[in-house]
Design a protein around this motif. Sequence first.
Motif, PDB file in Angstrom:
ATOM      1  N   CYS A 136      -1.352  37.281  18.087  1.00 20.48           N
ATOM      2  CA  CYS A 136      -1.783  37.296  16.691  1.00 20.48           C
ATOM      3  C   CYS A 136      -2.090  35.892  16.179  1.00 20.48           C
ATOM      4  CB  CYS A 136      -0.704  37.954  15.815  1.00 20.48           C
ATOM      5  SG  CYS A 136      -0.431  39.715  16.171  1.00 20.48           S
ATOM      6  N   TRP A 137      -1.354  34.902  16.637  1.00 19.25           N
ATOM      7  CA  TRP A 137      -1.618  33.547  16.158  1.00 19.25           C
ATOM      8  C   TRP A 137      -2.870  32.947  16.780  1.00 19.25           C
ATOM      9  CZ3 TRP A 137      -1.650  29.712  19.859  1.00 19.25           C
ATOM     10  CH2 TRP A 137      -1.019  29.998  21.074  1.00 19.25           C
ATOM     11  N   GLN A 138      -3.472  33.651  17.762  1.00 17.87           N
ATOM     12  CA  GLN A 138      -4.711  33.191  18.367  1.00 17.87           C
ATOM     13  C   GLN A 138      -5.942  33.876  17.771  1.00 17.87           C
ATOM     14  OE1 GLN A 138      -3.660  34.244  22.425  1.00 17.87           O
ATOM     15  NE2 GLN A 138      -3.133  32.116  22.925  1.00 17.87           N
ATOM     16  N   LEU A 139      -5.778  34.673  16.740  1.00 17.52           N
ATOM     17  CA  LEU A 139      -6.901  35.372  16.129  1.00 17.52           C
ATOM     18  C   LEU A 139      -7.825  34.402  15.412  1.00 17.52           C
ATOM     19  CD1 LEU A 139      -5.037  38.446  14.591  1.00 17.52           C
ATOM     20  CD2 LEU A 139      -6.522  38.457  16.605  1.00 17.52           C
ATOM     21  N   ASP A 140      -9.039  34.876  15.128  1.00 19.43           N
ATOM     22  CA  ASP A 140      -9.973  34.100  14.327  1.00 19.43           C
ATOM     23  C   ASP A 140      -9.458  34.016  12.890  1.00 19.43           C
ATOM     24  OD1 ASP A 140     -12.734  35.653  16.045  1.00 19.43           O
ATOM     25  OD2 ASP A 140     -11.669  33.783  16.507  1.00 19.43           O
ATOM     26  N   PRO A 141      -9.771  32.937  12.170  1.00 18.43           N
ATOM     27  CA  PRO A 141      -9.295  32.813  10.774  1.00 18.43           C
ATOM     28  C   PRO A 141      -9.717  33.971   9.879  1.00 18.43           C
ATOM     29  CG  PRO A 141     -10.115  30.709  11.569  1.00 18.43           C
ATOM     30  CD  PRO A 141     -10.469  31.724  12.619  1.00 18.43           C
ATOM     31  N   SER A 142     -10.787  34.662  10.221  1.00 19.04           N
ATOM     32  CA  SER A 142     -11.226  35.782   9.399  1.00 19.04           C
ATOM     33  C   SER A 142     -10.399  37.046   9.629  1.00 19.04           C
ATOM     34  CB  SER A 142     -12.695  36.093   9.695  1.00 19.04           C
ATOM     35  OG  SER A 142     -12.877  36.430  11.068  1.00 19.04           O
ATOM     36  N   GLN A 143      -9.496  37.030  10.606  1.00 13.85           N
ATOM     37  CA  GLN A 143      -8.715  38.213  10.946  1.00 13.85           C
ATOM     38  C   GLN A 143      -7.269  38.132  10.477  1.00 13.85           C
ATOM     39  OE1 GLN A 143      -9.434  38.332  15.225  1.00 13.85           O
ATOM     40  NE2 GLN A 143     -11.004  39.903  14.939  1.00 13.85           N
ATOM     41  N   TYR A 144      -6.911  37.083   9.753  1.00 15.83           N
ATOM     42  CA  TYR A 144      -5.575  36.994   9.194  1.00 15.83           C
ATOM     43  C   TYR A 144      -5.658  36.278   7.843  1.00 15.83           C
ATOM     44  CZ  TYR A 144      -5.712  32.270  11.231  1.00 15.83           C
ATOM     45  OH  TYR A 144      -6.077  30.989  11.569  1.00 15.83           O
ATOM     46  N   ILE A 145      -4.606  36.422   7.062  1.00 15.08           N
ATOM     47  CA  ILE A 145      -4.537  35.823   5.740  1.00 15.08           C
ATOM     48  C   ILE A 145      -3.268  34.990   5.654  1.00 15.08           C
ATOM     49  CG2 ILE A 145      -3.402  37.869   4.765  1.00 15.08           C
ATOM     50  CD1 ILE A 145      -4.839  37.249   2.141  1.00 15.08           C
ATOM     51  N   CYS A 146      -3.389  33.826   5.029  1.00 13.69           N
ATOM     52  CA  CYS A 146      -2.270  32.888   4.926  1.00 13.69           C
ATOM     53  C   CYS A 146      -2.005  32.566   3.466  1.00 13.69           C
ATOM     54  CB  CYS A 146      -2.557  31.593   5.698  1.00 13.69           C
ATOM     55  SG  CYS A 146      -2.892  31.825   7.462  1.00 13.69           S
ATOM     56  N   SER A 147      -0.815  32.131   3.177  1.00 14.82           N
ATOM     57  CA  SER A 147      -0.453  31.702   1.832  1.00 14.82           C
ATOM     58  C   SER A 147      -0.834  30.234   1.663  1.00 14.82           C
ATOM     59  CB  SER A 147       1.047  31.889   1.599  1.00 14.82           C
ATOM     60  OG  SER A 147       1.792  31.190   2.580  1.00 14.82           O
ATOM     61  N   ASP A 148      -1.592  29.954   0.612  1.00 14.26           N
ATOM     62  CA  ASP A 148      -2.052  28.591   0.356  1.00 14.26           C
ATOM     63  C   ASP A 148      -0.936  27.745  -0.238  1.00 14.26           C
ATOM     64  OD1 ASP A 148      -4.595  29.225   1.269  1.00 14.26           O
ATOM     65  OD2 ASP A 148      -5.277  29.851  -0.719  1.00 14.26           O
ATOM     66  N   SER A 149      -1.009  26.451   0.031  1.00  8.69           N
ATOM     67  CA  SER A 149      -0.047  25.504  -0.513  1.00  8.69           C
ATOM     68  C   SER A 149      -0.733  24.629  -1.552  1.00  8.69           C
ATOM     69  CB  SER A 149       0.537  24.634   0.603  1.00  8.69           C
ATOM     70  OG  SER A 149       1.362  23.623   0.066  1.00  8.69           O
ATOM     71  N   SER A 150      -0.112  24.478  -2.708  1.00  8.31           N
ATOM     72  CA  SER A 150      -0.669  23.649  -3.772  1.00  8.31           C
ATOM     73  C   SER A 150       0.128  22.362  -3.947  1.00  8.31           C
ATOM     74  CB  SER A 150      -0.663  24.427  -5.096  1.00  8.31           C
ATOM     75  OG  SER A 150       0.648  24.839  -5.427  1.00  8.31           O
ATOM     76  N   SER A 151       0.897  21.996  -2.930  1.00  7.71           N
ATOM     77  CA  SER A 151       1.722  20.790  -3.014  1.00  7.71           C
ATOM     78  C   SER A 151       1.280  19.697  -2.042  1.00  7.71           C
ATOM     79  CB  SER A 151       3.193  21.134  -2.751  1.00  7.71           C
ATOM     80  OG  SER A 151       3.351  21.699  -1.468  1.00  7.71           O
ATOM     81  N   CYS A 152       0.178  19.882  -1.353  1.00  7.62           N
ATOM     82  CA  CYS A 152      -0.308  18.865  -0.423  1.00  7.62           C
ATOM     83  C   CYS A 152      -1.661  18.348  -0.909  1.00  7.62           C
ATOM     84  CB  CYS A 152      -0.425  19.416   0.997  1.00  7.62           C
ATOM     85  SG  CYS A 152      -1.582  20.786   1.164  1.00  7.62           S
TER      86      CYS A 152
ATOM     87  N   HIS B 171      -5.995  46.287   9.841  1.00  4.02           N
ATOM     88  CA  HIS B 171      -6.680  47.011  10.902  1.00  4.02           C
ATOM     89  C   HIS B 171      -6.950  46.141  12.135  1.00  4.02           C
ATOM     90  CE1 HIS B 171      -7.412  49.704   7.498  1.00  4.02           C
ATOM     91  NE2 HIS B 171      -7.599  50.654   8.402  1.00  4.02           N
ATOM     92  N   VAL B 172      -6.337  44.982  12.199  1.00  3.40           N
ATOM     93  CA  VAL B 172      -6.517  44.095  13.345  1.00  3.40           C
ATOM     94  C   VAL B 172      -5.318  44.271  14.276  1.00  3.40           C
ATOM     95  CG1 VAL B 172      -6.721  41.705  14.101  1.00  3.40           C
ATOM     96  CG2 VAL B 172      -7.874  42.458  12.019  1.00  3.40           C
ATOM     97  N   HIS B 173      -5.593  44.588  15.542  1.00  7.34           N
ATOM     98  CA  HIS B 173      -4.546  44.769  16.539  1.00  7.34           C
ATOM     99  C   HIS B 173      -4.455  43.513  17.394  1.00  7.34           C
ATOM    100  CE1 HIS B 173      -4.214  49.088  15.676  1.00  7.34           C
ATOM    101  NE2 HIS B 173      -5.529  49.056  15.543  1.00  7.34           N
ATOM    102  N   CYS B 174      -3.226  43.077  17.657  1.00  6.37           N
ATOM    103  CA  CYS B 174      -3.015  41.872  18.449  1.00  6.37           C
ATOM    104  C   CYS B 174      -1.638  41.940  19.086  1.00  6.37           C
ATOM    105  CB  CYS B 174      -3.146  40.610  17.575  1.00  6.37           C
ATOM    106  SG  CYS B 174      -2.089  40.622  16.110  1.00  6.37           S
ATOM    107  N   LEU B 175      -1.385  41.052  20.020  1.00  8.50           N
ATOM    108  CA  LEU B 175      -0.116  41.000  20.726  1.00  8.50           C
ATOM    109  C   LEU B 175       0.886  40.164  19.946  1.00  8.50           C
ATOM    110  CD1 LEU B 175      -1.403  40.347  24.370  1.00  8.50           C
ATOM    111  CD2 LEU B 175      -1.074  42.541  23.226  1.00  8.50           C
ATOM    112  N   GLY B 176       2.137  40.449  20.152  1.00  7.60           N
ATOM    113  CA  GLY B 176       3.184  39.656  19.518  1.00  7.60           C
ATOM    114  C   GLY B 176       3.426  40.029  18.067  1.00  7.60           C
ATOM    115  N   LYS B 177       4.084  39.121  17.355  1.00  7.10           N
ATOM    116  CA  LYS B 177       4.439  39.358  15.961  1.00  7.10           C
ATOM    117  C   LYS B 177       3.204  39.234  15.069  1.00  7.10           C
ATOM    118  CE  LYS B 177       9.195  37.699  16.413  1.00  7.10           C
ATOM    119  NZ  LYS B 177      10.209  36.736  15.901  1.00  7.10           N
TER     120      LYS B 177
END
Length: 244
Positions: free
Chosen positions: A125-141, A160-166
């Motif tokens: 899952c951590w190897q997916l394209d950026p368009s296939q996961y969503i992250c929380s933005d940081s406003s402190s950097c 709806h994206v299937h991947c290995l691992g967590k």
Amino acid sequence: MSSYLMLFLLLLDIYCRSVIAYLSSPHVAQEPVYSVQQSPVMSRPLALNSSSAAPALTDRYLSRCPSGGQCSRLPADCIICSFHHNCSYGRPANFTCRAKAGVHCVGDPSRPQQNFSLTLDCRFCWQLDPSQYICSDSSSCSTVSCPRRRYNTSCEALEHVHCLGKRVFQKRLFCNWTGGYKWSTALALSVTLGGFGADRFYLGQWREGLGKLFSLGGLGVWTLIDVLLIAVGFVGPADGSLYI
């Protein structure tokens, strides 16, 4: 005198013996002895309702799992797959999956199916394209720095994206948040009112804005330099965010 004393002591002894015998006789009622007993503490009876007697097991994933659809198109939260790691990275691989309890799906012939085969690319899952996961933005950097700063954040693969691992993983991303400042507005203020520090005031840099205001834009030199720096994006908002 001594004879009278001996007679008195004899009579006193007889009197004491008779009194003791009378008190110890069975016809004298004795007071009952009461023992203090601790009464049991009565607690408030627990009212049994439907939730305490038999807690309802609510499956949160059932609300997101369509019933009667194809098994291979179910979201990742609706199925359980036996993933293996003996596949080639980036290439399609087949995995055996089954629907979770309460989820009903069909196969290709539109028949109810319990176990099915799912084909997906061999990647975590951590190897997916950026368009296939969503992250929380940081406003402190700060985004305006050289080299560009990064921050650690938690990301999750899309439904709806299937991947290995967590499906929830950690990523180290570049600071890319915005505070609502427009690059076009900052450039227009720098060209027109830059001699009075309007561009610096707009970007939240009030110290530099006061310096430009009292020096009349550094007699024009500072104003020209700021126009070039804002045009190339080197000077940005004071909060460290990106232009919009």
